[in-house]
Design a protein around this motif. Sequence first.
Motif, PDB file in Angstrom:
ATOM      1  N   MET A  20       0.893  -1.232   0.081  1.00  0.00           N
ATOM      2  CA  MET A  20      -0.164  -0.013  -0.069  1.00  0.00           C
ATOM      3  C   MET A  20       0.789   1.289   0.076  1.00  0.00           C
ATOM      4  O   MET A  20       1.059   2.026  -0.839  1.00  0.00           O
ATOM      5  CB  MET A  20      -1.082  -0.112   1.142  1.00  0.00           C
ATOM      6  N   ASP A  21       1.496   1.644   1.297  1.00  0.00           N
ATOM      7  CA  ASP A  21       2.197   2.789   1.403  1.00  0.00           C
ATOM      8  C   ASP A  21       3.511   2.873   0.178  1.00  0.00           C
ATOM      9  O   ASP A  21       4.271   1.990   0.483  1.00  0.00           O
ATOM     10  CB  ASP A  21       2.495   3.128   2.686  1.00  0.00           C
ATOM     11  N   GLY A  22       3.693   3.751  -0.446  1.00  0.00           N
ATOM     12  CA  GLY A  22       4.659   4.090  -1.415  1.00  0.00           C
ATOM     13  C   GLY A  22       4.413   3.175  -2.696  1.00  0.00           C
ATOM     14  O   GLY A  22       5.209   3.186  -3.525  1.00  0.00           O
ATOM     15  N   THR A  23       3.362   2.243  -2.755  1.00  0.00           N
ATOM     16  CA  THR A  23       3.182   1.357  -3.748  1.00  0.00           C
ATOM     17  C   THR A  23       1.842   1.946  -4.728  1.00  0.00           C
ATOM     18  O   THR A  23       1.772   2.190  -5.842  1.00  0.00           O
ATOM     19  CB  THR A  23       3.116   0.034  -3.419  1.00  0.00           C
ATOM     20  N   ILE A  24       0.629   2.081  -3.871  1.00  0.00           N
ATOM     21  CA  ILE A  24      -0.399   2.806  -4.310  1.00  0.00           C
ATOM     22  C   ILE A  24      -0.918   4.010  -4.088  1.00  0.00           C
ATOM     23  O   ILE A  24      -1.558   4.639  -4.760  1.00  0.00           O
ATOM     24  CB  ILE A  24      -1.668   1.655  -4.520  1.00  0.00           C
ATOM     25  N   LEU A  25      -0.167   4.403  -2.848  1.00  0.00           N
ATOM     26  CA  LEU A  25      -0.401   5.659  -2.400  1.00  0.00           C
ATOM     27  C   LEU A  25       0.761   6.071  -1.770  1.00  0.00           C
ATOM     28  O   LEU A  25       1.654   5.136  -1.304  1.00  0.00           O
ATOM     29  CB  LEU A  25      -1.749   5.797  -1.266  1.00  0.00           C
ATOM     30  N   ASN A  26       0.794   7.541  -1.655  1.00  0.00           N
ATOM     31  CA  ASN A  26       2.104   8.191  -1.275  1.00  0.00           C
ATOM     32  C   ASN A  26       1.758   8.509   0.221  1.00  0.00           C
ATOM     33  O   ASN A  26       1.022   9.699   0.354  1.00  0.00           O
ATOM     34  CB  ASN A  26       2.393   9.291  -2.102  1.00  0.00           C
ATOM     35  N   SER A  27       2.103   8.313   1.375  1.00  0.00           N
ATOM     36  CA  SER A  27       2.002   8.722   2.630  1.00  0.00           C
ATOM     37  C   SER A  27       2.995   9.067   3.261  1.00  0.00           C
ATOM     38  O   SER A  27       3.291   9.259   4.489  1.00  0.00           O
ATOM     39  CB  SER A  27       1.158   7.539   3.749  1.00  0.00           C
ATOM     40  N   ILE A  28       4.131   9.181   2.597  1.00  0.00           N
ATOM     41  CA  ILE A  28       5.487   9.610   3.281  1.00  0.00           C
ATOM     42  C   ILE A  28       5.557  10.672   4.250  1.00  0.00           C
ATOM     43  O   ILE A  28       5.971  10.541   5.193  1.00  0.00           O
ATOM     44  CB  ILE A  28       6.757   9.690   2.145  1.00  0.00           C
ATOM     45  N   ARG A  29       4.927  11.742   3.546  1.00  0.00           N
ATOM     46  CA  ARG A  29       5.140  13.033   4.619  1.00  0.00           C
ATOM     47  C   ARG A  29       4.385  12.956   5.945  1.00  0.00           C
ATOM     48  O   ARG A  29       4.815  13.318   6.977  1.00  0.00           O
ATOM     49  CB  ARG A  29       4.679  14.193   3.664  1.00  0.00           C
ATOM     50  N   ALA A  30       3.186  12.175   5.828  1.00  0.00           N
ATOM     51  CA  ALA A  30       2.327  11.991   6.886  1.00  0.00           C
ATOM     52  C   ALA A  30       3.038  11.033   7.924  1.00  0.00           C
ATOM     53  O   ALA A  30       3.167  11.404   9.187  1.00  0.00           O
ATOM     54  CB  ALA A  30       0.800  11.707   6.677  1.00  0.00           C
ATOM     55  N   ALA A  31       3.522   9.922   7.411  1.00  0.00           N
ATOM     56  CA  ALA A  31       4.121   8.874   8.241  1.00  0.00           C
ATOM     57  C   ALA A  31       5.315   9.473   8.865  1.00  0.00           C
ATOM     58  O   ALA A  31       5.599   9.326  10.203  1.00  0.00           O
ATOM     59  CB  ALA A  31       4.533   7.527   7.348  1.00  0.00           C
ATOM     60  N   GLU A  32       6.221  10.189   8.137  1.00  0.00           N
ATOM     61  CA  GLU A  32       7.363  10.641   8.700  1.00  0.00           C
ATOM     62  C   GLU A  32       7.350  11.803   9.672  1.00  0.00           C
ATOM     63  O   GLU A  32       8.157  11.722  10.665  1.00  0.00           O
ATOM     64  CB  GLU A  32       8.331  11.314   7.403  1.00  0.00           C
ATOM     65  N   ARG A  33       6.156  12.565   9.748  1.00  0.00           N
ATOM     66  CA  ARG A  33       5.747  13.482  10.735  1.00  0.00           C
ATOM     67  C   ARG A  33       5.399  12.708  12.046  1.00  0.00           C
ATOM     68  O   ARG A  33       5.982  12.960  12.985  1.00  0.00           O
ATOM     69  CB  ARG A  33       4.625  14.245  10.416  1.00  0.00           C
ATOM     70  N   VAL A  34       4.627  11.647  11.951  1.00  0.00           N
ATOM     71  CA  VAL A  34       4.370  10.880  13.150  1.00  0.00           C
ATOM     72  C   VAL A  34       5.584  10.209  13.658  1.00  0.00           C
ATOM     73  O   VAL A  34       5.860  10.317  14.894  1.00  0.00           O
ATOM     74  CB  VAL A  34       3.214  10.041  12.871  1.00  0.00           C
ATOM     75  N   TRP A  35       6.110   9.464  12.759  1.00  0.00           N
ATOM     76  CA  TRP A  35       7.305   8.790  13.241  1.00  0.00           C
ATOM     77  C   TRP A  35       8.654   9.799  13.877  1.00  0.00           C
ATOM     78  O   TRP A  35       9.292   9.260  14.533  1.00  0.00           O
ATOM     79  CB  TRP A  35       7.810   7.812  12.320  1.00  0.00           C
ATOM     80  N   SER A  36       8.569  10.857  13.248  1.00  0.00           N
ATOM     81  CA  SER A  36       9.796  11.709  13.613  1.00  0.00           C
ATOM     82  C   SER A  36       9.360  12.252  15.112  1.00  0.00           C
ATOM     83  O   SER A  36      10.471  12.171  15.936  1.00  0.00           O
ATOM     84  CB  SER A  36       9.731  13.197  12.776  1.00  0.00           C
ATOM     85  N   ASP A  37       8.155  12.509  15.262  1.00  0.00           N
ATOM     86  CA  ASP A  37       7.728  12.987  16.867  1.00  0.00           C
ATOM     87  C   ASP A  37       8.167  11.858  17.758  1.00  0.00           C
ATOM     88  O   ASP A  37       8.582  11.941  18.890  1.00  0.00           O
ATOM     89  CB  ASP A  37       6.361  13.261  16.829  1.00  0.00           C
ATOM     90  N   TRP A  38       7.844  10.467  17.382  1.00  0.00           N
ATOM     91  CA  TRP A  38       7.954   9.264  17.958  1.00  0.00           C
ATOM     92  C   TRP A  38       9.235   9.064  18.459  1.00  0.00           C
ATOM     93  O   TRP A  38       9.821   9.056  19.533  1.00  0.00           O
ATOM     94  CB  TRP A  38       7.252   8.092  17.559  1.00  0.00           C
TER      95      TRP A  38
END
Length: 226
Positions: A20-38
């Motif tokens: 899914m992620d990176g293959t049929i949709l691009n969620s990189i910016r959202a995912a990296e915001r959350v994971w950066s905070d963590w």
Amino acid sequence: MSQTMPRGFDKPYAAFLFDMDGTILNSIRAAERVWSDWARRQGLDVADFLPKMHGSRGIDTIARLNLPGVDPEHEARLVTEAEIADVSDVVPIPGAAAFLSSLPPDRWAIVTSSPLRLAHRRLEAAGLPRPRFMVTAEDVTVGKPNPQCYILGAERLGVSSEDCLVFEDVAAGIAAGEAAGADVMVVTATHHQKMETRHPTLPSYDEISVRISDDRKMLVVPNAAL
């Protein structure tokens, strides 16, 4: 097709399995915001950490770090809730919606490292169809690069994984597809640097179509060949 066409373009398949992620949709910016905070809360070097979290289940990503006093299951739940709350910038990969809609509903599945609720949320945000068949983080005991997820995806479609084409974008998923015995197509739409791979690559679904044979096998065809 030409004898020189790479696998993925040279034979028909019983089913397609899509990460899914990176293959049929691009969620990189959202995912990296959350994971950066963590990562910052854990005192990690964010720039060093982020490349290591793509393509794996959250619980596996956290467990690999072996952080003292950190419960991977609990932390993964917190990250998932934060990701569900932040779907800003989640968009479809070019051409993905039309390509998925062109496939027989019982001939494809999504096989993702994301939990089910997050997968549904991101598909909705990207305006992509929810598939009839899906394998998510909760369905496996070991995530990618273990092949369990792709083997299960094929089983749910009633086919052999060796008769499937896997669409992936990162090393862990590619390895999972290979280990399942499937052929692999690497989607490069979100890649900033060229990936060295022996598999055919696909920068956009606008570049391909599918031909469906009388026995319902599917052949990927470059649009230039139509």
